[in-house]
Design a protein around this motif. Structure first.
Motif, PDB file in Angstrom:
ATOM      1  N   GLY A 137      41.627  43.336  40.021  1.00 51.59           N
ATOM      2  CA  GLY A 137      41.847  41.983  40.532  1.00 51.59           C
ATOM      3  C   GLY A 137      43.072  41.893  41.420  1.00 51.59           C
ATOM      4  N   ARG A 138      42.880  41.277  42.593  1.00 48.05           N
ATOM      5  CA  ARG A 138      43.980  41.193  43.557  1.00 48.05           C
ATOM      6  C   ARG A 138      44.763  39.893  43.418  1.00 48.05           C
ATOM      7  NH1 ARG A 138      43.369  46.360  43.873  1.00 48.05           N
ATOM      8  NH2 ARG A 138      42.349  47.267  45.701  1.00 48.05           N
ATOM      9  N   PRO A 191      40.426  44.998  35.880  1.00 46.69           N
ATOM     10  CA  PRO A 191      39.317  45.651  36.582  1.00 46.69           C
ATOM     11  C   PRO A 191      38.153  44.679  36.861  1.00 46.69           C
ATOM     12  CG  PRO A 191      40.104  47.044  34.799  1.00 46.69           C
ATOM     13  CD  PRO A 191      40.808  45.725  34.657  1.00 46.69           C
ATOM     14  N   THR A 192      37.797  44.561  38.118  1.00 46.56           N
ATOM     15  CA  THR A 192      36.832  43.546  38.535  1.00 46.56           C
ATOM     16  C   THR A 192      35.433  43.794  37.973  1.00 46.56           C
ATOM     17  OG1 THR A 192      38.128  43.233  40.540  1.00 46.56           O
ATOM     18  CG2 THR A 192      35.879  42.386  40.579  1.00 46.56           C
ATOM     19  N   ASN A 207      39.907  36.409  42.476  1.00 51.83           N
ATOM     20  CA  ASN A 207      40.750  36.115  43.632  1.00 51.83           C
ATOM     21  C   ASN A 207      39.995  36.365  44.950  1.00 51.83           C
ATOM     22  OD1 ASN A 207      42.804  37.895  45.625  1.00 51.83           O
ATOM     23  ND2 ASN A 207      43.592  35.921  44.957  1.00 51.83           N
ATOM     24  N   VAL A 208      40.404  35.670  45.994  1.00 49.43           N
ATOM     25  CA  VAL A 208      39.813  35.814  47.326  1.00 49.43           C
ATOM     26  C   VAL A 208      39.741  37.283  47.769  1.00 49.43           C
ATOM     27  CG1 VAL A 208      40.246  35.372  49.801  1.00 49.43           C
ATOM     28  CG2 VAL A 208      40.553  33.533  48.125  1.00 49.43           C
ATOM     29  N   GLU A 209      40.865  37.969  47.641  1.00 50.63           N
ATOM     30  CA  GLU A 209      40.916  39.340  48.160  1.00 50.63           C
ATOM     31  C   GLU A 209      40.023  40.268  47.336  1.00 50.63           C
ATOM     32  OE1 GLU A 209      44.893  40.942  48.244  1.00 50.63           O
ATOM     33  OE2 GLU A 209      44.282  42.766  49.297  1.00 50.63           O
ATOM     34  N   MET A 262      56.198  44.090  38.203  1.00 52.70           N
ATOM     35  CA  MET A 262      54.738  44.005  38.284  1.00 52.70           C
ATOM     36  C   MET A 262      54.307  43.988  39.741  1.00 52.70           C
ATOM     37  SD  MET A 262      53.962  41.130  35.374  1.00 52.70           S
ATOM     38  CE  MET A 262      55.396  40.171  35.781  1.00 52.70           C
ATOM     39  N   LEU A 263      53.160  44.612  40.001  1.00 57.55           N
ATOM     40  CA  LEU A 263      52.665  44.643  41.383  1.00 57.55           C
ATOM     41  C   LEU A 263      52.235  43.242  41.828  1.00 57.55           C
ATOM     42  CD1 LEU A 263      52.035  46.502  43.788  1.00 57.55           C
ATOM     43  CD2 LEU A 263      49.731  46.779  42.869  1.00 57.55           C
ATOM     44  N   GLY A 264      51.786  42.437  40.876  1.00 56.34           N
ATOM     45  CA  GLY A 264      51.435  41.043  41.172  1.00 56.34           C
ATOM     46  C   GLY A 264      50.517  40.920  42.368  1.00 56.34           C
TER      47      GLY A 264
END
Ligand SMILES: Cc1cc2nc3c(=O)[nH]c(=O)nc-3n(C[C@H](O)[C@H](O)[C@H](O)COP(=O)(O)O)c2cc1C
Ligand code: SF4
Ligand code: FES
Lengths: 218, 441
Positions: B54-55, B61-62, B210-212, B311-313
Motif C-alpha cells: 500500500g502506497r 501488501p495490496t 490509496n490512489v498510487e 517509517m517510509l510512510g
C-alpha cells in the motif's frame, strides 16, 4: 424554508441527481452541503433544513455533520476564499510572512470576510502542494511559489474585480458559489483548461529524460 | 547510481496528458482489456506475487488485502479509493490525478473486476477543485468509451464509479473515518475489528486503497510480475513517487525504485538550496520520526527506514536546512494534529492540546527545562493509547526531535526566545519583525 419556487425546484432536481449516485441516500449529504453553499454561499439554516428533508434526517443531524468539516462555512462566505498554507513546510518557506502581510493588507484575520463580501481569508493546513511552497489557494485553485508581493497582487486584482489565473488549473478562478457547485459533483466544462503541469510535477521526468532513463530502457 | 523510473509519471508532460486520447495513445486501457480476459483470482495472485504494498502510508501488501474479502455472497462489495491526500508533506496523488486521471480510473476498473466490485468510489479531498474537474471528466470519458458501465468490452462485467469530494478534514484519510464520511457522517474512525474487508462501506466487504496503489495495478497487469519485482529491494518491490519539498534546489515528484537513498535523490534535485546544508527531514510525512544527515544513505524502503527508527510512510520528503528552527517546525506540526484531532478519544484530544500549549511556551521562550520532560511524558500517554494512528503520528516529530535536537529545545529555554532568524529560512527576502509571532498566537 424561504427558497423561492425556482430555486427550490432546481435544488430538488440537483439533490435527486446527487442522491442517485449512491446506493444509500445519506451518502449524498456531503455533496449536498456543497450544493447548498453553491446557492447560499454558506451552509444556511434553510440549506440544513433542505438537506434534512431530502435525506430523512433531522436538522440537528445535518448540523452535526456540517460543523465537522472546515470547508462548510457557518457565515456567508466571501466571493473568493483566499487561503495561505501555514502548515510547517510552507510556513518555514515563507508562508507565515505571506499570511502576516496579506492579513494586514486586506485588514481581516483568519476566517474573516472583507466588508464588501469579496474576500474571506483563511490559514490553511497542508494542501498537498508542498513541492510548490509557499502555497496559496483561491477558491481551491493552486497559486504556487508565492511571495508577499504576488499574494497581495492577487488579492488587489480580486478586489478590483479583475480575473485571476491560478498557477495550475483553469484559465481563471471561478467564484465561491460556482466552485461549490463543482464540488457537489456537477461538471462546469472547464476540465480541459490548463496552465501547465508545473515544474515540480515534471521535475523527475525532466531528469529522467535528460539522462535517457526510461522505464522501457530496462 | 539508481535511476529514476517514470511509470505513473511517464505521460505527465504530454500534450493534454489528462485526456482519454493521450492516455490511450500511450497504451492506456490495453491492460484493462487484458485483465478482463483473465480470471479474477489470477489478477489477485499477480498483485500478491508482485509484492505491491500500500502506497498510502502503512505499506500493507495490496494483494493480501484483496484476498481478505470473504467469498462472494451475491451482495455488493466495494472498492473505495483513498484520495484524501492530507498528510503534511504528501503531494503525489494530487499531481497523479491532475495529470493522468485515467491511470487511476483504469486501476479502479481492473481492481474492481479482480475483487468482484460493481460500484467503486473515489474519495477526493475537497480542497482541490481542478483535480475534481479532471476526475469527473475522466470518468465520463471512460463511460463513453465503454471502459466503465455495463458489460464492459463484452465481458459481462459491470462497473459504476462515483467520484466524491470531501470537505476538509485530515482524519478522513484514515480508512474507517473515510468510510463514515462517505456514508454522510462526521469522519470519525471506527473500532477495528471488524476490518473494512469484512464490514466496510454500508457494512459490506470493502477494499480501501490509496490512489498510487490502485494506479500501479495496470502496469503490473501489463508488464508482468517479474518486471515489477525487478525494481526495489528484497521486501519493498516496485517503484514509487518520492515527493521532495522544502530547501531543495528543484523540489518535485521523482519516481524511483523503492530503496533509493536521499543522497541519490539530492543529486537529481540539484541538492539542497545553494549555500546551505541539510539539517533534518521527514522520510514519509509529518507523522514519521525525523531524520538528519546521518540518514542520507538509508535505503528508502519499508524495512531500512523502519530499522533506522522511522517509517517510509508516503515518501513525503520534507527537507529543512540549517536556518530552520526545529522547535518551530515541530510546534506547527503539533498544532496541525491538535486542529485535526477528531475528538473521539481522550489521549489524542486532550494530549494534542497539552502538547501544543507546552510547545508554544517553549518556542516563545517561556518554557522551562521541566517542560521538555513534560513533553515526552505527554507523548507517552498518547502513543499506543489512542484510538487511531493520528494520535501516534502526533508524537513522532516531538519524540524524535527531542532525541536529536534536545539542545535546541534547551536553547529556547535559556535564551528566553527563539535563537533563529525565521527570515533566513524563507525563499524570499524580508526582514523579520516580532509581529510574526503575535499574529500567529
Ligand atoms: C490520520 C490518518 C490519515 C491518513 N490519510 C491517508 C490519506 O490521505 N491517503 C491514504 O491513502 N491513506 C491515508 N491513511 C492510511 C489509510 O488509513 C489506509 O491505510 C490506506 O488508505 C490504505 O491504502 P493502501 O493500503 O493502498 O496504502 C491515513 C491514516 C491515518 C491514520
Ligand atoms: S487518535 Fe485522535 S483522531 Fe484518532 S480517534 Fe482518537 S481523537 Fe480521533
Ligand atoms: S505544507 Fe503547504 S502545501 Fe503542504
Amino acid at each position: 424554508m424561504t427558497y423561492d419556487e425556482t430555486t427550490l425546484a432546481q435544488l430538488t432536481e440537483d439533490a435527486a441527481a446527487i442522491i442517485a449516485r449512491y446506493p444509500v441516500k445519506r451518502s449524498a449529504l456531503l455533496p449536498m452541503l456543497h450544493l447548498v453553499q453553491s446557492v447560499d454561499g454558506f451552509v444556511s439554516p434553510d440549506g440544513i433544513q433542505f438537506c434534512a428533508e431530502q435525506l430523512d434526517l433531522t436538522a440537528a443531524e445535518v448540523s452535526a455533520v456540517a460543523t465537522f468539516y472546515t470547508q462548510y462555512k457557518r457565515r456567508p462566505n466571501g466571493e473568493y476564499q483566499v487561503g495561505v498554507c501555514t502548515n510547517t513546510l510552507c510556513a518555514v518557506m515563507g508562508g507565515d510572512r505571506i499570511w502576516d502581510e496579506l492579513s494586514e493588507h486586506v485588514g481581516v484575520g483568519h476566517d474573516e470576510t472583507t466588508e464588501d463580501g469579496k474576500i474571506t481569508l483563511e490559514r490553511l493546513e497542508c494542501n498537498a502542494a508542498c513541492d510548490y511552497a509557499p502555497v496559496m489557494m483561491v477558491n481551491w485553485e493552486f497559486f504556487d511559489n508565492q511571495t508577499p508581493e504576488s499574494a497581495k497582487q492577487v488579492v488587489d486584482d480580486l478586489l478590483a474585480g479583475k480575473d485571476v489565473a491560478p498557477s495550475r488549473g483553469p484559465a481563471k478562478v471561478a467564484c465561491f458559489k460556482d466552485v461549490s457547485r463543482v464540488l457537489a459533483g456537477f461538471e462546469d466544462g472547464r476540465a480541459d483548461e490548463d496552465q501547465g503541469a508545473g515544474a515540480a510535477t515534471l521535475a523527475g521526468l525532466e531528469v529522467a529524460k535528460s539522462q535517457g532513463w526510461t522505464e522501457a530502457s530496462k | 547510481m539508481t535511476e529514476l523510473v517514470p511509470v505513473l509519471s511517464a505521460t505527465w508532460g504530454a500534450e493534454k496528458s489528462w485526456s482519454l486520447d493521450t492516455y490511450t495513445e500511450a497504451g492506456g486501457y490495453a491492460p484493462l482489456k487484458k485483465a478482463l480476459g483473465m480470471a479474477p483470482g489470477d489478477i489477485i495472485q499477480a498483485v500478491k506475487d508482485s509484492g505491491l504494498r500500500g502506497r498510502g502510508g502503512a505499506g500493507f501488501p495490496t494483494g493480501m488485502k484483496w484476498g481478505f474479502l470473504p467469498p462472494d455472497d451475491g451482495l455488493p462489495r466495494y472498492l473505495v479509493v483513498n484520495a484524501d491526500e492530507s498528510e503534511p508533506g504528501t503531494c503525489k496523488d494530487i499531481p497523479t490525478m491532475m495529470s493522468a486521471p485515467h491511470q487511476l480510473i483504469e486501476g479502479v476498473a481492473i481492481t474492481s473486476f479482480a475483487i468482484g466490485c460493481n460500484h467503486a468510489f473515489i474519495y477526493l479531498r475537497g480542497e482541490v477543485v481542478h483535480v475534481y474537474r479532471r476526475l469527473l471528466q475522466a470518468v465520463r470519458e471512460a463511460y463513453e468509451a465503454g471502459h466503465l458501465g455495463t458489460n464492459i468490452h463484452g465481458s459481462g462485467f459491470d462497473l459504476d464509479v462515483t467520484v466524491h469530494a470531501g470537505a476538509g478534514a485530515y482524519i478522513c484519510g484514515e480508512e474507517t473515518a473515510l468510510l463514515d464520511s462517505l456514508e454522510g457522517r462526521r469522519g470519525q474512525p471506527r473500532l477495528k475489528p471488524p476490518f473494512p474487508a469484512v464490514a466496510g462501506l454500508y457494512a459490506r466487504p470493502t477494499v480501501v486503497n490509496n490512489v498510487e496503489s490502485v494506479a500501479s495495478v495496470p502496469a503490473i497487469v501489463d508488464k508482468g510480475v517479474e518486471w515489477f519485482t525487478a525494481m526495489g529491494t528484497e521486501r519493498s518491490k516496485g517503484m514509487g513517487l518520492f515527493s521532495l519539498s522544502g530547501h531543495v534546489t528543484r523540489p518535485g515528484q521523482y519516481e524511483a525504485p523503492l530503496g533509493i537513498t536521499l543522497r541519490e535523490l539530492l543529486e537529481m534535485t540539484g541538492g539542497i538550496r545553494e549555500g546551505h546544508e541539510l539539517k533534518f527531514w521527514t522520510p514519509g510525512g509529518s507523522s514519521t520520526p525525523i531524520f538528519t544527515q546521518d540518514h542520507l544513505d538509508t535505503p528508502l524502503d519499508y524495512e531500512s527506514v523502519g530499522a533506522a527508527g522511522s517509517m517510509l510512510g508516503t515518501r513525503a520528503l520534507q527537507l529543512f536546512d540549517e536556518t530552520t528552527c526545529v522547535v518551530r517546525a515541530v510546534t506547527r506540526w503539533t498544532e496541525f494534529y491538535k486542529h485535526e484531532s477528531c475528538g473521539k478519544c481522550t489521549p489524542c484530544r486532550e494530549g494534542t492540546y497539552w502538547l501544543t500549549q507546552i510547545l508554544k511556551r517553549i518556542e516563545a521562550g517561556r518554557g522551562t527545562e521541566a517542560d521538555i520532560q513534560q513533553l515526552l511524558d505527554t507523548c507517552d500517554s498518547i502513543a499506543g493509547r489512542s484510538f487511531c494512528a493520528l494520535g501516534d503520528g502526533a508524537t513522532s516529530s516531538i519524540i524524535s526531535s527531542v532525541k536529536l535536537f534536545r539542545e535546541e529545545y534547551e536553547a529556547h529555554v535559556t535564551a528566553g526566545g527563539c535563537p533563529f532568524d525565521h527570515a533566513a529560512s524563507a525563499l524570499f527576502a524580508y526582514s523579520d519583525t516580532p509581529a510574526t509571532e503575535e499574529a500567529h498566537a
